[in-house]
Scaffold this motif. Sequence first.
Motif, PDB file in Angstrom:
ATOM      1  N   MET A 297       0.838  -1.182   0.000  1.00  0.00           N
ATOM      2  CA  MET A 297       0.000   0.000   0.000  1.00  0.00           C
ATOM      3  C   MET A 297       0.876   1.236   0.000  1.00  0.00           C
ATOM      4  N   GLU A 298       0.494   2.218  -0.773  1.00  0.00           N
ATOM      5  CA  GLU A 298       1.207   3.476  -0.729  1.00  0.00           C
ATOM      6  C   GLU A 298       0.230   4.592  -0.423  1.00  0.00           C
ATOM      7  N   LYS A 299       0.678   5.549   0.348  1.00  0.00           N
ATOM      8  CA  LYS A 299      -0.201   6.631   0.778  1.00  0.00           C
ATOM      9  C   LYS A 299      -0.308   7.676  -0.328  1.00  0.00           C
TER      10      LYS A 299
ATOM     11  N   LEU B 204      -5.620   5.785   1.070  1.00  0.00           N
ATOM     12  CA  LEU B 204      -4.672   4.709   0.814  1.00  0.00           C
ATOM     13  C   LEU B 204      -4.990   4.115  -0.541  1.00  0.00           C
ATOM     14  N   GLN B 205      -3.971   3.973  -1.371  1.00  0.00           N
ATOM     15  CA  GLN B 205      -4.147   3.327  -2.666  1.00  0.00           C
ATOM     16  C   GLN B 205      -3.723   1.870  -2.503  1.00  0.00           C
ATOM     17  N   THR B 206      -4.645   0.934  -2.644  1.00  0.00           N
ATOM     18  CA  THR B 206      -4.314  -0.475  -2.489  1.00  0.00           C
ATOM     19  C   THR B 206      -4.000  -1.077  -3.846  1.00  0.00           C
ATOM     20  N   MET B 207      -3.159  -2.073  -3.842  1.00  0.00           N
ATOM     21  CA  MET B 207      -2.800  -2.759  -5.081  1.00  0.00           C
ATOM     22  C   MET B 207      -3.893  -3.746  -5.490  1.00  0.00           C
ATOM     23  N   GLY B 208      -4.723  -4.162  -4.572  1.00  0.00           N
ATOM     24  CA  GLY B 208      -5.809  -5.073  -4.915  1.00  0.00           C
ATOM     25  C   GLY B 208      -6.029  -6.118  -3.840  1.00  0.00           C
ATOM     26  N   TRP B 209      -7.079  -6.904  -4.024  1.00  0.00           N
ATOM     27  CA  TRP B 209      -7.427  -7.975  -3.106  1.00  0.00           C
ATOM     28  C   TRP B 209      -7.366  -9.280  -3.881  1.00  0.00           C
ATOM     29  N   GLU B 210      -7.006 -10.361  -3.204  1.00  0.00           N
ATOM     30  CA  GLU B 210      -7.084 -11.696  -3.789  1.00  0.00           C
ATOM     31  C   GLU B 210      -7.519 -12.643  -2.681  1.00  0.00           C
TER      32      GLU B 210
ATOM     33  N   ARG C 112     -20.328 -25.498 -13.655  1.00  0.00           N
ATOM     34  CA  ARG C 112     -21.513 -25.711 -12.817  1.00  0.00           C
ATOM     35  C   ARG C 112     -21.237 -26.582 -11.590  1.00  0.00           C
ATOM     36  N   ALA C 113     -19.953 -26.737 -11.227  1.00  0.00           N
ATOM     37  CA  ALA C 113     -19.586 -27.513 -10.044  1.00  0.00           C
ATOM     38  C   ALA C 113     -19.366 -26.579  -8.858  1.00  0.00           C
ATOM     39  N   GLN C 114     -19.662 -27.063  -7.663  1.00  0.00           N
ATOM     40  CA  GLN C 114     -19.343 -26.323  -6.442  1.00  0.00           C
ATOM     41  C   GLN C 114     -17.831 -26.438  -6.275  1.00  0.00           C
ATOM     42  N   ALA C 115     -17.101 -25.331  -6.383  1.00  0.00           N
ATOM     43  CA  ALA C 115     -15.637 -25.379  -6.365  1.00  0.00           C
ATOM     44  C   ALA C 115     -15.072 -24.069  -5.827  1.00  0.00           C
ATOM     45  N   ILE C 116     -13.796 -24.093  -5.483  1.00  0.00           N
ATOM     46  CA  ILE C 116     -13.108 -22.882  -5.043  1.00  0.00           C
ATOM     47  C   ILE C 116     -12.991 -21.930  -6.227  1.00  0.00           C
ATOM     48  N   GLN C 117     -13.399 -20.700  -6.010  1.00  0.00           N
ATOM     49  CA  GLN C 117     -13.293 -19.640  -7.013  1.00  0.00           C
ATOM     50  C   GLN C 117     -12.297 -18.611  -6.476  1.00  0.00           C
ATOM     51  N   ARG C 118     -11.247 -18.347  -7.222  1.00  0.00           N
ATOM     52  CA  ARG C 118     -10.270 -17.329  -6.832  1.00  0.00           C
ATOM     53  C   ARG C 118     -10.761 -15.993  -7.382  1.00  0.00           C
ATOM     54  N   ILE C 119     -10.917 -15.018  -6.489  1.00  0.00           N
ATOM     55  CA  ILE C 119     -11.393 -13.691  -6.853  1.00  0.00           C
ATOM     56  C   ILE C 119     -10.234 -12.707  -6.722  1.00  0.00           C
ATOM     57  N   LYS C 120      -9.997 -11.918  -7.756  1.00  0.00           N
ATOM     58  CA  LYS C 120      -8.984 -10.863  -7.710  1.00  0.00           C
ATOM     59  C   LYS C 120      -9.686  -9.548  -8.034  1.00  0.00           C
ATOM     60  N   ILE C 121      -9.610  -8.606  -7.107  1.00  0.00           N
ATOM     61  CA  ILE C 121     -10.201  -7.289  -7.333  1.00  0.00           C
ATOM     62  C   ILE C 121      -9.041  -6.305  -7.410  1.00  0.00           C
TER      63      ILE C 121
ATOM     64  N   ARG D 276     -22.977 -13.705  -3.688  1.00  0.00           N
ATOM     65  CA  ARG D 276     -23.104 -12.568  -2.764  1.00  0.00           C
ATOM     66  C   ARG D 276     -22.376 -12.917  -1.481  1.00  0.00           C
ATOM     67  N   PHE D 277     -21.459 -12.059  -1.072  1.00  0.00           N
ATOM     68  CA  PHE D 277     -20.708 -12.313   0.145  1.00  0.00           C
ATOM     69  C   PHE D 277     -20.092 -11.013   0.647  1.00  0.00           C
ATOM     70  N   CYS D 278     -19.553 -11.069   1.852  1.00  0.00           N
ATOM     71  CA  CYS D 278     -18.905  -9.922   2.479  1.00  0.00           C
ATOM     72  C   CYS D 278     -17.415 -10.238   2.586  1.00  0.00           C
ATOM     73  N   HIS D 279     -16.575  -9.251   2.278  1.00  0.00           N
ATOM     74  CA  HIS D 279     -15.124  -9.444   2.361  1.00  0.00           C
ATOM     75  C   HIS D 279     -14.503  -8.273   3.122  1.00  0.00           C
ATOM     76  N   GLU D 280     -13.740  -8.579   4.159  1.00  0.00           N
ATOM     77  CA  GLU D 280     -13.067  -7.561   4.974  1.00  0.00           C
ATOM     78  C   GLU D 280     -11.755  -7.184   4.300  1.00  0.00           C
ATOM     79  N   ALA D 281     -11.591  -5.910   3.943  1.00  0.00           N
ATOM     80  CA  ALA D 281     -10.363  -5.456   3.280  1.00  0.00           C
ATOM     81  C   ALA D 281     -10.241  -3.940   3.395  1.00  0.00           C
ATOM     82  N   CYS D 282      -9.090  -3.435   2.986  1.00  0.00           N
ATOM     83  CA  CYS D 282      -8.845  -1.993   3.013  1.00  0.00           C
ATOM     84  C   CYS D 282      -9.564  -1.339   1.838  1.00  0.00           C
ATOM     85  N   CYS D 283     -10.417  -0.367   2.126  1.00  0.00           N
ATOM     86  CA  CYS D 283     -11.171   0.346   1.086  1.00  0.00           C
ATOM     87  C   CYS D 283     -10.221   1.285   0.335  1.00  0.00           C
TER      88      CYS D 283
END
Length: 128
Positions: free
Chosen positions: A1-3, A8-14, A25-34, A79-86
């Motif tokens: 993170m750089e100020k 705060l400018q974040t590089m992203g979430w993963e 259509r399988a129930q599986a781990i999905q990797r999310i990158k924002i 739909r879910f909630c994710h705790e991270a730096c805004c």
Amino acid sequence: MEKMGNRLQTMGWEFDIEELCFNCRAQAIQRIKILPRELLTQCMSCGAEAHYAQYGAHEEKKMPALEGTGVDAEFGAWRFCHEACCPHCGAEAPSEVMIDPAMALVACEKCLFTRLYRFDAFDKSWRR
């Protein structure tokens, strides 16, 4: 993170979640990158990637409704909630996330900064 100023400018979430894959259509781990300008999903089972491009960001007056577009309604939206730096207010706070096959939305519960994404591309070439 750089100020940057007071923010705060974040590089992203993963992070990983278990959901029904939009491709296999399988129930599986999905990797999310924002990332600052895009949102990516990768199915850890079939390897399919969905790319979403950011097309809007603004502060809301109240928490937006997390409703999908209804595209591929048989599988609904994640739909879910994710705790991270805004990236807007810089606070470590929960963000509400909604992803469906056509669009995605991420909204900070603290400052109500909301980012909107549109489906951009699909790729099945990635493999674990």
